[in-house]
Design a protein around this motif. Structure first.
Motif, PDB file in Angstrom:
ATOM      1  N   GLU A 111       0.844  -1.199   0.000  1.00  0.00           N
ATOM      2  CA  GLU A 111       0.000   0.000   0.000  1.00  0.00           C
ATOM      3  C   GLU A 111       0.875   1.243   0.000  1.00  0.00           C
ATOM      4  N   GLY A 112       0.390   2.295  -0.651  1.00  0.00           N
ATOM      5  CA  GLY A 112       1.206   3.498  -0.836  1.00  0.00           C
ATOM      6  C   GLY A 112       1.199   4.462   0.321  1.00  0.00           C
ATOM      7  N   CYS A 113       0.332   4.245   1.321  1.00  0.00           N
ATOM      8  CA  CYS A 113       0.360   5.186   2.443  1.00  0.00           C
ATOM      9  C   CYS A 113       0.111   4.442   3.748  1.00  0.00           C
ATOM     10  N   THR A 114       0.441   5.097   4.850  1.00  0.00           N
ATOM     11  CA  THR A 114       0.240   4.476   6.149  1.00  0.00           C
ATOM     12  C   THR A 114      -0.630   5.366   7.021  1.00  0.00           C
ATOM     13  N   ARG A 168      -5.017   5.613   5.987  1.00  0.00           N
ATOM     14  CA  ARG A 168      -5.364   4.563   5.043  1.00  0.00           C
ATOM     15  C   ARG A 168      -6.813   4.669   4.612  1.00  0.00           C
ATOM     16  N   GLN A 169      -6.991   5.227   3.416  1.00  0.00           N
ATOM     17  CA  GLN A 169      -8.359   5.324   2.925  1.00  0.00           C
ATOM     18  C   GLN A 169      -8.823   3.944   2.473  1.00  0.00           C
ATOM     19  N   CYS A 170      -7.866   3.040   2.333  1.00  0.00           N
ATOM     20  CA  CYS A 170      -8.233   1.742   1.796  1.00  0.00           C
ATOM     21  C   CYS A 170      -8.580   0.740   2.890  1.00  0.00           C
ATOM     22  N   ASP A 171      -8.520   1.209   4.126  1.00  0.00           N
ATOM     23  CA  ASP A 171      -8.991   0.412   5.249  1.00  0.00           C
ATOM     24  C   ASP A 171      -8.430  -1.007   5.213  1.00  0.00           C
ATOM     25  N   HIS A 189      -0.743  -4.424  -5.578  1.00  0.00           N
ATOM     26  CA  HIS A 189      -0.520  -3.067  -5.069  1.00  0.00           C
ATOM     27  C   HIS A 189      -1.847  -2.334  -4.976  1.00  0.00           C
ATOM     28  N   CYS A 190      -1.912  -1.366  -4.063  1.00  0.00           N
ATOM     29  CA  CYS A 190      -3.107  -0.516  -4.001  1.00  0.00           C
ATOM     30  C   CYS A 190      -3.110   0.410  -5.213  1.00  0.00           C
ATOM     31  N   GLY A 191      -4.126   1.251  -5.326  1.00  0.00           N
ATOM     32  CA  GLY A 191      -4.204   2.180  -6.465  1.00  0.00           C
ATOM     33  C   GLY A 191      -3.073   3.196  -6.489  1.00  0.00           C
ATOM     34  N   GLY A 192      -2.397   3.382  -5.367  1.00  0.00           N
ATOM     35  CA  GLY A 192      -1.223   4.259  -5.325  1.00  0.00           C
ATOM     36  C   GLY A 192      -1.544   5.736  -5.501  1.00  0.00           C
ATOM     37  N   CYS A 193      -2.730   6.174  -5.000  1.00  0.00           N
ATOM     38  CA  CYS A 193      -3.099   7.575  -5.242  1.00  0.00           C
ATOM     39  C   CYS A 193      -2.155   8.557  -4.535  1.00  0.00           C
ATOM     40  N   MET A 194      -1.464   8.115  -3.479  1.00  0.00           N
ATOM     41  CA  MET A 194      -0.559   9.027  -2.785  1.00  0.00           C
ATOM     42  C   MET A 194       0.872   8.956  -3.347  1.00  0.00           C
ATOM     43  N   LEU A 195       1.089   8.089  -4.319  1.00  0.00           N
ATOM     44  CA  LEU A 195       2.436   7.953  -4.887  1.00  0.00           C
ATOM     45  C   LEU A 195       2.499   8.691  -6.223  1.00  0.00           C
TER      46      LEU A 195
HETATM   47  S1  SF4 Z   1      -4.879   3.742  -2.906  1.00  0.00           S
HETATM   48 FE1  SF4 Z   1      -4.225   5.682  -2.029  1.00  0.00          FE
HETATM   49  S2  SF4 Z   1      -5.319   5.813  -0.038  1.00  0.00           S
HETATM   50 FE2  SF4 Z   1      -5.383   3.658  -0.682  1.00  0.00          FE
HETATM   51  S3  SF4 Z   1      -3.594   2.709   0.363  1.00  0.00           S
HETATM   52 FE3  SF4 Z   1      -2.990   3.322  -1.748  1.00  0.00          FE
HETATM   53  S4  SF4 Z   1      -2.056   5.314  -1.532  1.00  0.00           S
HETATM   54 FE4  SF4 Z   1      -3.264   4.929   0.355  1.00  0.00          FE
END
Ligand code: SF4
Ligand SMILES: Nc1nc2c(ncn2[C@@H]2O[C@H](COP(=O)(O)OP(=O)(O)OP(=O)(O)O)[C@@H](O)[C@H]2O)c(=O)[nH]1
Ligand SMILES: [Mg+2]
Length: 394
Positions: free
Chosen positions: A294-297, A300-303, A344-350
């Motif tokens: 996941e791109g953030c800690t 976590r919007q992705c719960d 991988h998550c969507g990576g919106c913060m990367l």
């Molecule tokens: S998609 Fe965005 S909010 Fe969700 S874990 Fe990845 S970086 Fe964070």
């Protein structure tokens, strides 16, 4: 954390400040920002952790300036700092190599230049402390962080090399004509943040408006009713991946369907790789190791999608019991050789550069990589349908 009125970090130009200890990296950050954002001292090794400063930098635009520890730090702790500095390089769009003018280029600086060239990072060599020396060599720009000499010229130079960086990928605007209607399906459940939409949703709405098209936002339960109320079919339905199954059933086949995370992967230039990666889920066996990243800690919007739901879905789909490893935020393993798959998550913060690094590393290790939305739609058998509105095929 950014506020709603700010440019999200993933969209800002990342300017990394690198160089030897005491070259004046922190002083340069302060001179560029006009603030005392980083600690300056004559003691070598003052900066021990990267310092991030988000700002509107004229004439460049929204940026993140990153001050880093000296690249010549030694000892065990020093080695860790050098590693941190290298991890900053992964997300750097433009590097400023700060050199003490009175010392000139050192081997460490040449080593950094080599890395910039190998990884395709554009850079400027900044000969700092010009107030202390009169010699004119220089394949770079001479500045003084103390007197402010040439700091404005440096900003202009950054602006001119950043222009070629203008984002060419579109989120959704290129798929739309003016007046098209797009229905967005956004679950408002426990995982949704209070009082606001998450970043990919905001970005998609913004992009639809930019195309002079119309967005209608609804929850999955109201989707059928929404179609009934519209005089004509919408051009496209964009849904959160978690409610794919329901939305796919309720959306007539002649309406295009895709998801926020699929659009995000296209925007970051990695869609084909993550679509191909999703097929590898079919080959997962008992004991295979899967990296869920996941791109953030911090927010976590992705719960619990990555930690709970994805493993459950994979086990149901494959009938296998794989092993999982999790990474989040800036952390991403250097050695991927033990993994059979990366999800991988969507990576919106990367930013695109960091996402590109992760996908490139996966390619180097021949490990397939996919993302949440693409993996989910593959397991639900609707991936073909969800990428059909885009310009690629599975
Ligand atoms: S998609 Fe965005 S909010 Fe969700 S874990 Fe990845 S970086 Fe964070
Ligand atoms: N004369 C002069 N001194 C400078 C200039 N820039 C930095 N210095 C001095 O150089 C010393 C080191 O500056 P820093 O900005 O802390 O250097 P740094 O590269 O961040 O150092 P580390 O964090 O230890 O890696 C300080 O004493 C600064 O005051 C400059 O342009 N001119
Ligand atoms: Mg410093």
């Amino acid at each position: 954390m950014s506020t709603l009125s700010e440019t999200p970090r993933g969209e800002r130009l990342h300017i990394g400040i690198f160089g030897k200890r005491n070259a004046g990296k922190s002083s340069l950050l302060n001179a560029i920002t006009g603030q005392d954002a980083a600690i300056v001292s004559p003691v070598k090794g003052t900066t021990t952790d990267p310092v991030f400063k988000t700002m509107e930098l004229l004439p460049v635009g929204p940026v993140v300036l990153i001050d880093t520890p000296g690249i010549d730090d030694d000892g065990a702790l020093g080695g860790l700092r050098v590693e941190k500095t290298k991890s900053i390089l992964r997300k750097t769009d433009i590097a400023l190599l700060v050199v003490d003018s009175s010392e000139g280029l050192a081997d460490e600086d040449r080593e950094l230049i080599k890395i910039f060239k190998e990884t395709g990072v554009r850079y400027l060599t900044v000969f700092n402390k010009s107030d202390l020396t009169k010699s004119v060599i220089r394949d770079g720009i001479c500045v003084s962080s103390v007197t402010g000499e040439n700091i404005n010229t440096l900003k202009e130079n950054i602006a001119s090399i950043s222009e070629t960086d203008a984002e060419t990928h579109k989120l959704v605007a290129d798929l739309l004509d003016p007046g098209d209607v797009v229905v967005l399906v956004v679950p408002i459940d426990k995982a949704a943040p209070k009082g606001r939409l998450i970043l990919p949703q905001q970005q998609v709405i913004r992009d639809i408006l930019e195309a002079n098209a119309v967005s209608i936002v609804t929850q999955a339960a109201n989707l059928a009713e929404t179609f009934k109320k519209l005089r004509n079919n919408p051009k496209l339905v964009i849904t959160d991946s978690q409610v794919f199954e329901q939305v796919s059933k309720e959306t007539p086949n002649d309406i295009g369907l895709t998801s926020f995370s699929i659009l995000m992967a296209r925007y970051k230039g990695v869609l084909e790789q993550v679509v191909n990666g999703a097929k590898s889920i079919d080959t997962i066996k008992d004991g295979d190791k899967i990296l869920i990243s996941e791109g953030c800690t911090h927010h976590r919007q992705c719960d619990d999608i990555g930690t709970v739901k994805i493993p459950k879905w994979i086990e149901k789909y494959t009938g296998a019991k794989p092993l999982y490893e999790f990474s989040s935020g800036g952390g991403f393993p250097h050695d991927l050789s033990s993994f059979k798959l990366i999800i991988h998550c969507g990576g919106c913060m990367l930013n695109s550069r960091e996402m590109d690094y992760r996908c490139r590393t996966a390619r180097e290790f021949h490990v397939p990589i996919t993302n949440y939305g693409v993996a989910i739609s593959h397991m639900q058998g609707i991936l073909e349908r969800c990428i059909a509105p885009l310009d690629i095929s599975a």
